[in-house]
Design a protein around this motif. Structure first.
Motif: not given
Length: 192
Positions: A80-83, A86, A146-147
């Protein structure tokens, strides 16, 4: 470690410790602390850093091995792009730190010890967003950002830890420069 200073949460004891799951988690912990760092240090700082440095110079070697180290950790979960962003950023930052430790000390053992500690401390403290019965205690994060939690890849990819990795890499580099070390002096072309 910065996550415990910046993320709300509390320690809880496992309500019903499952001994089979605990043994499996303990075996995974030992592997993550002793075996995985050895393999990754030999591959990324021993071979990849050495080859890139020999062919393209130390700067390309440091950054190239760090980026490949970060990218290799994309294989650890769902994409998933956000994960993914990170883990790529955090993996590259810790890869750069480990490469700088290797470059400034001249030995893989130093980067191995830093890597083993890096893998060990968060796993020992078991910070996560959901409780589990496979470790005697958990630092239960009350934030689901998430951050702050690092998302799918865990607290090692949290924003606070990413900043900590970059600051530590900067400190290693500046301390080495104060002691007269230069990138041109780095002997990165052989495993030591």
């Amino acid at each position: 470690m910065a996550i415990w200073l910046l993320t709300p949460g509390h320690f809880i004891a496992a309500p019903a410790l499952n001994l089979f799951e605990f043994a499996r988690t303990l075996a995974g912990f030992i592997t993550a602390v002793l075996v995985t760092p050895l393999i990754e240090e030999l591959a990324f700082r021993g071979v990849i850093l050495a080859r890139l440095s020999a062919n393209y110079g130390a700067r390309v070697g440091l950054w190239g091995s760090a980026l490949l180290f970060g990218a290799s950790h994309l294989l650890n979960g769902r994409f998933q792009w956000q994960n993914a962003l990170l883990i790529l950023l955090a993996g590259t930052a810790i890869g750069l730190l480990l490469a700088l430790v290797r470059a400034t000390t001249g030995t893989l053992w130093a980067s191995y010890l830093v890597h083993a500690t890096f893998n060990g401390l968060p796993n020992l403290l078991m910070a996560q967003a959901t409780p589990a019965n496979d470790w005697p205690w958990t630092y239960l994060l009350t934030s689901h950002s998430l951050l702050l939690t690092g998302g799918e890849y865990g607290i090692n990819t949290a924003l606070a830890n990413l900043v900590t990795y970059l600051l530590t890499a900067g400190l290693v580099f500046s301390r080495a420069k104060r002691h007269g070390w230069t990138l041109a002096q780095a002997e990165l072309t052989r495993i030591q």
